[in-house]
Design a protein around this motif. Structure first.
Motif, PDB file in Angstrom:
ATOM      1  N   ASN A  79       0.822  -1.207   0.000  1.00 21.15           N
ATOM      2  CA  ASN A  79       0.000   0.000   0.000  1.00 21.15           C
ATOM      3  C   ASN A  79       0.862   1.264   0.000  1.00 21.15           C
ATOM      4  O   ASN A  79       0.626   2.197  -0.779  1.00 21.15           O
ATOM      5  N   SER A  80       1.888   1.286   0.868  1.00 25.59           N
ATOM      6  CA  SER A  80       2.763   2.464   0.935  1.00 25.59           C
ATOM      7  C   SER A  80       3.558   2.629  -0.357  1.00 25.59           C
ATOM      8  O   SER A  80       3.807   3.747  -0.813  1.00 25.59           O
ATOM      9  N   TYR A  81       3.937   1.496  -0.969  1.00 24.87           N
ATOM     10  CA  TYR A  81       4.668   1.563  -2.237  1.00 24.87           C
ATOM     11  C   TYR A  81       3.788   2.148  -3.338  1.00 24.87           C
ATOM     12  O   TYR A  81       4.233   3.001  -4.124  1.00 24.87           O
ATOM     13  N   LEU A  82       2.545   1.703  -3.404  1.00 22.85           N
ATOM     14  CA  LEU A  82       1.630   2.192  -4.439  1.00 22.85           C
ATOM     15  C   LEU A  82       1.334   3.678  -4.266  1.00 22.85           C
ATOM     16  O   LEU A  82       1.259   4.435  -5.247  1.00 22.85           O
ATOM     17  N   ILE A  83       1.171   4.114  -3.010  1.00 24.74           N
ATOM     18  CA  ILE A  83       0.926   5.537  -2.754  1.00 24.74           C
ATOM     19  C   ILE A  83       2.147   6.363  -3.155  1.00 24.74           C
ATOM     20  O   ILE A  83       2.027   7.427  -3.785  1.00 24.74           O
ATOM     21  N   TYR A  84       3.319   5.866  -2.783  1.00 25.63           N
ATOM     22  CA  TYR A  84       4.577   6.544  -3.134  1.00 25.63           C
ATOM     23  C   TYR A  84       4.713   6.676  -4.653  1.00 25.63           C
ATOM     24  O   TYR A  84       5.021   7.755  -5.170  1.00 25.63           O
ATOM     25  N   MET A  85       4.460   5.577  -5.394  1.00 28.66           N
ATOM     26  CA  MET A  85       4.592   5.611  -6.848  1.00 28.66           C
ATOM     27  C   MET A  85       3.519   6.484  -7.498  1.00 28.66           C
ATOM     28  O   MET A  85       3.784   7.189  -8.481  1.00 28.66           O
ATOM     29  N   PHE A  86       2.321   6.476  -6.942  1.00 28.06           N
ATOM     30  CA  PHE A  86       1.256   7.316  -7.471  1.00 28.06           C
ATOM     31  C   PHE A  86       1.623   8.794  -7.323  1.00 28.06           C
ATOM     32  O   PHE A  86       1.402   9.609  -8.235  1.00 28.06           O
ATOM     33  N   ASN A  87       2.218   9.130  -6.189  1.00 34.17           N
ATOM     34  CA  ASN A  87       2.653  10.498  -5.942  1.00 34.17           C
ATOM     35  C   ASN A  87       3.742  10.908  -6.932  1.00 34.17           C
ATOM     36  O   ASN A  87       3.701  11.997  -7.515  1.00 34.17           O
ATOM     37  N   ARG A  88       4.716  10.028  -7.140  1.00 35.81           N
ATOM     38  CA  ARG A  88       5.793  10.311  -8.089  1.00 35.81           C
ATOM     39  C   ARG A  88       5.242  10.428  -9.518  1.00 35.81           C
ATOM     40  O   ARG A  88       5.669  11.281 -10.298  1.00 35.81           O
ATOM     41  N   TYR A  89       4.307   9.545  -9.841  1.00 37.71           N
ATOM     42  CA  TYR A  89       3.699   9.565 -11.171  1.00 37.71           C
ATOM     43  C   TYR A  89       2.977  10.890 -11.420  1.00 37.71           C
ATOM     44  O   TYR A  89       3.149  11.515 -12.469  1.00 37.71           O
ATOM     45  N   LEU A  90       2.197  11.330 -10.446  1.00 40.06           N
ATOM     46  CA  LEU A  90       1.472  12.591 -10.607  1.00 40.06           C
ATOM     47  C   LEU A  90       2.430  13.774 -10.702  1.00 40.06           C
ATOM     48  O   LEU A  90       2.172  14.731 -11.442  1.00 40.06           O
ATOM     49  N   ARG A  91       3.515  13.715  -9.946  1.00 44.35           N
ATOM     50  CA  ARG A  91       4.466  14.839  -9.936  1.00 44.35           C
ATOM     51  C   ARG A  91       5.048  15.084 -11.323  1.00 44.35           C
ATOM     52  O   ARG A  91       5.197  16.225 -11.761  1.00 44.35           O
ATOM     53  N   SER A  93       3.954  13.416 -14.369  1.00 54.64           N
ATOM     54  CA  SER A  93       3.099  13.155 -15.530  1.00 54.64           C
ATOM     55  C   SER A  93       2.238  14.338 -15.956  1.00 54.64           C
ATOM     56  O   SER A  93       1.987  14.509 -17.156  1.00 54.64           O
ATOM     57  N   GLY A  94       1.762  15.157 -15.019  1.00 54.82           N
ATOM     58  CA  GLY A  94       0.925  16.288 -15.399  1.00 54.82           C
ATOM     59  C   GLY A  94       1.604  17.208 -16.398  1.00 54.82           C
ATOM     60  O   GLY A  94       1.145  17.355 -17.550  1.00 54.82           O
ATOM     61  N   PRO A  95       2.711  17.843 -16.015  1.00 51.81           N
ATOM     62  CA  PRO A  95       3.413  18.723 -16.965  1.00 51.81           C
ATOM     63  C   PRO A  95       3.941  17.975 -18.184  1.00 51.81           C
ATOM     64  O   PRO A  95       3.920  18.497 -19.301  1.00 51.81           O
ATOM     65  N   TYR A  96       4.378  16.742 -17.961  1.00 53.31           N
ATOM     66  CA  TYR A  96       4.962  15.935 -19.039  1.00 53.31           C
ATOM     67  C   TYR A  96       3.940  15.610 -20.118  1.00 53.31           C
ATOM     68  O   TYR A  96       4.190  15.799 -21.319  1.00 53.31           O
ATOM     69  N   TYR A  97       2.764  15.156 -19.726  1.00 53.15           N
ATOM     70  CA  TYR A  97       1.731  14.807 -20.700  1.00 53.15           C
ATOM     71  C   TYR A  97       1.253  16.026 -21.488  1.00 53.15           C
ATOM     72  O   TYR A  97       0.987  15.941 -22.695  1.00 53.15           O
ATOM     73  N   VAL A  98       1.134  17.162 -20.811  1.00 51.43           N
ATOM     74  CA  VAL A  98       0.742  18.394 -21.515  1.00 51.43           C
ATOM     75  C   VAL A  98       1.805  18.760 -22.550  1.00 51.43           C
ATOM     76  O   VAL A  98       1.489  19.175 -23.674  1.00 51.43           O
ATOM     77  N   SER A  99       3.076  18.580 -22.186  1.00 46.53           N
ATOM     78  CA  SER A  99       4.153  18.910 -23.124  1.00 46.53           C
ATOM     79  C   SER A  99       4.155  17.959 -24.320  1.00 46.53           C
ATOM     80  O   SER A  99       4.508  18.367 -25.433  1.00 46.53           O
ATOM     81  N   ILE A 100       3.760  16.693 -24.116  1.00 49.00           N
ATOM     82  CA  ILE A 100       3.660  15.758 -25.236  1.00 49.00           C
ATOM     83  C   ILE A 100       2.620  16.264 -26.244  1.00 49.00           C
ATOM     84  O   ILE A 100       2.865  16.275 -27.456  1.00 49.00           O
ATOM     85  N   LEU A 123       2.290   6.250 -27.067  1.00 48.34           N
ATOM     86  CA  LEU A 123       1.964   5.272 -26.027  1.00 48.34           C
ATOM     87  C   LEU A 123       3.188   4.891 -25.203  1.00 48.34           C
ATOM     88  O   LEU A 123       3.115   4.789 -23.968  1.00 48.34           O
ATOM     89  N   SER A 124       4.314   4.680 -25.863  1.00 50.00           N
ATOM     90  CA  SER A 124       5.537   4.318 -25.129  1.00 50.00           C
ATOM     91  C   SER A 124       5.975   5.440 -24.203  1.00 50.00           C
ATOM     92  O   SER A 124       6.478   5.191 -23.097  1.00 50.00           O
ATOM     93  N   HIS A 125       5.748   6.683 -24.625  1.00 48.47           N
ATOM     94  CA  HIS A 125       6.078   7.822 -23.768  1.00 48.47           C
ATOM     95  C   HIS A 125       5.100   7.929 -22.599  1.00 48.47           C
ATOM     96  O   HIS A 125       5.504   8.268 -21.469  1.00 48.47           O
ATOM     97  N   LEU A 126       3.835   7.661 -22.832  1.00 47.05           N
ATOM     98  CA  LEU A 126       2.852   7.744 -21.756  1.00 47.05           C
ATOM     99  C   LEU A 126       3.167   6.754 -20.637  1.00 47.05           C
ATOM    100  O   LEU A 126       2.933   7.032 -19.461  1.00 47.05           O
ATOM    101  N   PHE A 127       3.730   5.590 -21.018  1.00 44.73           N
ATOM    102  CA  PHE A 127       4.041   4.556 -20.031  1.00 44.73           C
ATOM    103  C   PHE A 127       5.515   4.555 -19.605  1.00 44.73           C
ATOM    104  O   PHE A 127       5.966   3.640 -18.917  1.00 44.73           O
ATOM    105  N   TYR A 128       6.265   5.560 -20.031  1.00 39.97           N
ATOM    106  CA  TYR A 128       7.672   5.717 -19.634  1.00 39.97           C
ATOM    107  C   TYR A 128       8.537   4.520 -20.015  1.00 39.97           C
ATOM    108  O   TYR A 128       9.437   4.123 -19.273  1.00 39.97           O
ATOM    109  N   ILE A 129       8.281   3.954 -21.187  1.00 44.30           N
ATOM    110  CA  ILE A 129       9.094   2.833 -21.640  1.00 44.30           C
ATOM    111  C   ILE A 129       9.748   3.133 -22.993  1.00 44.30           C
ATOM    112  O   ILE A 129      10.309   2.240 -23.622  1.00 44.30           O
ATOM    113  N   HIS A 130       9.684   4.379 -23.428  1.00 43.59           N
ATOM    114  CA  HIS A 130      10.236   4.725 -24.731  1.00 43.59           C
ATOM    115  C   HIS A 130      11.751   4.568 -24.790  1.00 43.59           C
ATOM    116  O   HIS A 130      12.328   4.443 -25.864  1.00 43.59           O
ATOM    117  N   ASN A 131      12.422   4.574 -23.630  1.00 41.53           N
ATOM    118  CA  ASN A 131      13.883   4.414 -23.626  1.00 41.53           C
ATOM    119  C   ASN A 131      14.302   2.950 -23.729  1.00 41.53           C
ATOM    120  O   ASN A 131      15.494   2.644 -23.664  1.00 41.53           O
TER     121      ASN A 131
END
Length: 358
Positions: A79-91, A93-100, A123-131
């Motif tokens: 649970n703590s891991y998922l909350i931590y990752m969700f927080n990092r994702y939101l931090r 992804s918001g500006p990043y997705y708009v820039s895409i 799609l690869s960029h949205l899921f952070y696997i393009h690299n």
């Protein structure tokens, strides 16, 4: 911004200005003037790509406190891991997705650049696997590869905190990652490795350990003689051209970013408070806006690069910084408000669930 460390923000400002200077340097086909012993007048711009490594050090440093509070107090769970990752994702992804969206429109409708922007690329960029694929590595925008590396570090960090706790194990981890990074960059031509998490995890962990052992390290590096020597090494490293500017020489980036990490620790210790003047405020603000400036770093594509003068380069550099700051106010500040609102609700619900289960 009472809780922000201005030294860290100034470090971010240095990193994003170096990267911006490098991109304009390459775009404008600059060369600079060679100096004796392999130095060059435009070395800071020609070597500005090392700002990415500096960003990774800063990221590891900043993540040390927040991640450690979550995962080293004996309460680490799914649970703590998922909350931590969700927080990092939101931090991110918001500006990043708009820039895409911005770059897909700018490329396809206004033709500011020739870049792949197909469904696989998006799609690869949205899921952070393009690299993880050379075909999507530099598509849409050339700076996005590092955001995938950043997200992959966030995924790994909790496991590093949980499994590497003793001083000896942490030192061993750092040395192993350093050797891995140097070895990959000396002997491998695989871009997915040399530009990916296997190569850069060392810098993240270095930043994390610099924060963890800030007080111990600062006892040595904060001495005036060591501090000024570190500054000289850092500056001369940036001015050094060698045979030619070449951003494939990742070993150089690893070394310069390591020197930067020591400079960061010593600066935080020596300058706990900074003078409240225009220069400090401006640099700190650019640091706060550095993520957005980075996302729109290639906005200079709108200009004609043929015969661009040095004065024009400087003006274009300022334009990129100002455009990024504008987008920071329009996009990032609002996505941050959204993230904080969402995370307050998530943490409240998590606390209620935890209380009910005890």
């Amino acid at each position: 911004m009472k809780n922000r460390n201005e030294i860290i923000d100034i470090g971010r400002a240095m990193a994003v200005m170096l990267v911006t200077a490098f991109h304009i340097f390459v775009w404008s086909k600059s060369t600079g003037y060679d100096l004796p012993l392999g130095f060059n007048t435009m070395g800071i711009a020609g070597n500005g790509w090392v700002g990415v490594g500096m960003f990774f050090v800063l990221s590891g440093y900043c993540m040390a406190g927040s991640a450690k509070r979550i995962f080293s107090d004996g309460h680490a769970n799914i649970n703590s891991y998922l909350i931590y990752m969700f927080n990092r994702y939101l931090r991110i992804s918001g500006p990043y997705y708009v820039s895409i969206i911005f770059w897909v429109v700018a490329i396809n409708i206004f033709g500011v650049a020739v870049k792949p922007t197909g469904a696989i690329d998006v799609l690869s960029h949205l899921f952070y696997i393009h690299n993880l694929n050379e075909n999507t590595f530099f598509s849409i925008s050339g700076v996005y590869w590092s955001l995938a590396v950043e997200m992959q570090f966030y995924i790994l960090l909790p496991f590093l905190i949980i499994f590497f706790k003793s001083n000896a194990s942490l030192l061993a981890l750092l040395l192993i990652l350093f050797v891995l990074s140097i070895s990959l960059n000396c002997y491998s031509e695989n871009k997915l490795l040399t530009w990916g998490i296997p190569s850069y995890l060392y810098l993240f962990v270095l930043g994390w350990l610099c924060a963890t052992y800030q007080e111990r390290i600062s006892r040595i590096v904060s001495k005036d003689s060591v501090f000024y020597l570190t500054i000289l090494i850092f500056v001369f490293s940036l001015l050094y051209k060698g045979g030619s500017f070449n951003n494939q020489v990742k070993t150089y980036e690893i070394i310069v970013s390591t020197v930067f990490s020591l400079l960061l620790v010593s600066s935080i210790s020596k300058f706990s408070t900074l003078k409240d003047n225009f220069i400090v405020k401006s640099a700190a603000f650019i640091g706060r806006a550095s993520f957005t400036i980075y996302l729109y770093n290639y906005v200079f594509w709108v200009f004609d690069r043929d015969g661009v003068s040095n004065v024009s380069k400087l003006l274009i550099f300022c334009f990129v910084i100002l455009f990024g700051c504008l987008m920071y106010f329009i996009i990032e500040k609002n996505t941050e408000k959204f993230r904080k609102t969402i995370m307050r609700k998530v943490n409240q619900n998590s606390y209620v669930i935890s209380a009910e289960n005890t």
